[in-house]
Structures are given as structure tokens and as C-alpha cells.
Write an enzyme that holds these catalytic residues in place. Structure first.
Site, PDB file in Angstrom:
ATOM      1  N   CYS A   1       0.719  -1.090   0.095  1.00  0.00           N
ATOM      2  CA  CYS A   1      -0.066   0.162  -0.032  1.00  0.00           C
ATOM      3  C   CYS A   1       0.735   1.217   0.037  1.00  0.00           C
ATOM      4  O   CYS A   1       1.877   1.262   0.563  1.00  0.00           O
ATOM      5  CB  CYS A   1      -0.980  -0.023   1.332  1.00  0.00           C
ATOM      6  SG  CYS A   1      -1.948   1.325   1.591  1.00  0.00           S
TER       7      CYS A   1
ATOM      8  N   HIS B   1      -9.130  -4.119  -1.593  1.00  0.00           N
ATOM      9  CA  HIS B   1      -8.034  -3.069  -0.632  1.00  0.00           C
ATOM     10  C   HIS B   1      -8.462  -2.014  -0.728  1.00  0.00           C
ATOM     11  O   HIS B   1      -8.417  -1.136   0.473  1.00  0.00           O
ATOM     12  CB  HIS B   1      -6.739  -3.610  -1.296  1.00  0.00           C
ATOM     13  CG  HIS B   1      -5.703  -2.786  -0.582  1.00  0.00           C
ATOM     14  ND1 HIS B   1      -4.602  -3.569  -0.166  1.00  0.00           N
ATOM     15  CD2 HIS B   1      -5.512  -1.332  -0.475  1.00  0.00           C
ATOM     16  CE1 HIS B   1      -3.791  -2.464   0.341  1.00  0.00           C
ATOM     17  NE2 HIS B   1      -4.264  -1.185  -0.025  1.00  0.00           N
ATOM     18  N   GLU B   2      -8.645  -1.244  -1.803  1.00  0.00           N
ATOM     19  CA  GLU B   2      -9.272   0.222  -1.868  1.00  0.00           C
ATOM     20  C   GLU B   2     -10.457   0.528  -1.376  1.00  0.00           C
ATOM     21  O   GLU B   2     -10.567   1.458  -0.525  1.00  0.00           O
ATOM     22  CB  GLU B   2      -8.923   0.636  -3.509  1.00  0.00           C
ATOM     23  CG  GLU B   2      -7.775   0.340  -4.070  1.00  0.00           C
ATOM     24  CD  GLU B   2      -6.883   1.191  -3.455  1.00  0.00           C
ATOM     25  OE1 GLU B   2      -6.908   2.422  -2.857  1.00  0.00           O
ATOM     26  OE2 GLU B   2      -5.641   0.533  -3.046  1.00  0.00           O
TER      27      GLU B   2
ATOM     28  N   HIS C   1     -10.094   0.926   2.339  1.00  0.00           N
ATOM     29  CA  HIS C   1      -9.747   2.630   2.721  1.00  0.00           C
ATOM     30  C   HIS C   1     -10.801   3.284   3.085  1.00  0.00           C
ATOM     31  O   HIS C   1     -10.590   4.272   3.748  1.00  0.00           O
ATOM     32  CB  HIS C   1      -8.556   3.011   1.724  1.00  0.00           C
ATOM     33  CG  HIS C   1      -7.468   2.584   1.725  1.00  0.00           C
ATOM     34  ND1 HIS C   1      -6.562   2.833   2.774  1.00  0.00           N
ATOM     35  CD2 HIS C   1      -6.615   1.917   0.732  1.00  0.00           C
ATOM     36  CE1 HIS C   1      -5.327   2.342   2.526  1.00  0.00           C
ATOM     37  NE2 HIS C   1      -5.382   1.624   1.390  1.00  0.00           N
TER      38      HIS C   1
HETATM   39 NI    NI Z   1      -3.826   0.844   0.306  1.00  0.00          NI
END
Ligand code: NI
Length: 170
Positions: A92, A134-135, A138
Site C-alpha cells: 500500500c 483493498h481500496e 480504505h
Molecule cells: Ni492501500
């Protein structure tokens, strides 16, 4: 082109839940462009709003596969996912230099809007499925090491501290 400072682990902005984007204004389009520029400049292929310091539900991803190239996702959410899990090594831009294996659903269907406000759906497996999850994490204040066991997460944090220390000395 405007580059944004990529927020790094420890910045409270990375732990907050992002707000929905209610209207796609020129400012939102500009934000998407800035996020892409910032991501390319950092040799990344993806970035979520909070990493650019903006608590808005927007993600950019550039991972070529057969169907999708450049993806800008406004208000994305996971509609469904497979029961099967797959393990991938993740990194990341906000936790630079750290790579850990994370287990996630192997396939996902994600719904989002494009920059014209038009809804669309993506079915993804493999690397794209990992990136999407993953995004999207966030946007809810979650980073990939949050998926690790307590012990592994502590170890990862120690590793990250060492990496930063070396960075400063270099
Ligand atoms: Ni990330």
C-alpha cells in the site's frame, strides 16, 4: 496536474469512514485526476480518497485486464463475493515498503458510479478483486494489515517503524 501528498500510516485520516459523493462536481473530477497523477508519480496503480487526504468515497485503479483498464469508482460497494478465499501479497502506498499476505474472497462484484454519475458493475477475480477490496477498505478506515492476526499485525507495525527509521537515515 496537481499532486497530492500521500497520507501515511499513523495519519488519522486513514482510520475514518468516508462520506458518499452526492454530486459529481468539477471539483470531484479534478480530485480523480489528481489521485491518478499522484498514484502514477508514486509508481502505484491505485489510490483511495483518504490516501489523498480526502474523506470521500472515491477510488482510482489502473490494472489492465481483459475488460477494464482505468477505473474511477465513485461510491463503490461490494454487492457480492465468493465464499472461496485467496491469498495475495499486498502492499500500500500508505504503508510503503511493507508487504504481507492477506486472505480475501477470491471474487467480487462491485457496484459504483463513473464520473458521469452513471452506475456500473464490475465482476473481478485475481489481482483486480484484491485491489478493489483493498481500496474499498480504505473508504471505511481499514488498511490491509487490519486483516492480519493480532500477532502478525504487531510484527508488521514493527517492520514499518524500522522501514521508516531507515528511510530517515538514508
Ligand atoms: Ni492501500
Amino acid at each position: 496536474m496537481a499532486l497530492r501528498t500521500i497520507r501515511i500510516q499513523g495519519d488519522p485520516v486513514l482510520t475514518k469512514k468516508c462520506r458518499e459523493i452526492t454530486e459529481i462536481t468539477p471539483k470531484i473530477r479534478e480530485l480523480a485526476e489528481d489521485m491518478l497523477d499522484t498514484s502514477y508519480e508514486a509508481n502505484g496503480v491505485r489510490l483511495a480518497g483518504p490516501q489523498g487526504g480526502v474523506l470521500k468515497r472515491i477510488v482510482v485503479i489502473d490494472i489492465p485486464d481483459e475488460k477494464n483498464n482505468l477505473l474511477v469508482l465513485v461510491n463503490p460497494y461490494i454487492k457480492s463475493h465468493t465464499e472461496e478465499l485467496a491469498e495475495f501479497e499486498e502492499g500500500c502506498l500508505s504503508l510503503k515498503g511493507l508487504y504481507e499476505k492477506v486472505s480475501r474472497p477470491d471474487g467480487v462484484t462491485v457496484c459504483a458510479q463513473d464520473l458521469d454519475g452513471k452506475p456500473f458493475e464490475i465482476e473481478a477475480t485475481g489481482l483486480l478483486a484484491v485491489c478493489l477490496q483493498h481500496e474499498l477498505d480504505h473508504l471505511d478506515g481499514t488498511v490491509f494489515i487490519d486483516h492480519l492476526s493480532r500477532l502478525k499485525k504487531d510484527r508488521a507495525k514493527t517492520k514499518l517503524r524500522k522501514l521508516r527509521k531507515n528511510d530517515k537515515q538514508a
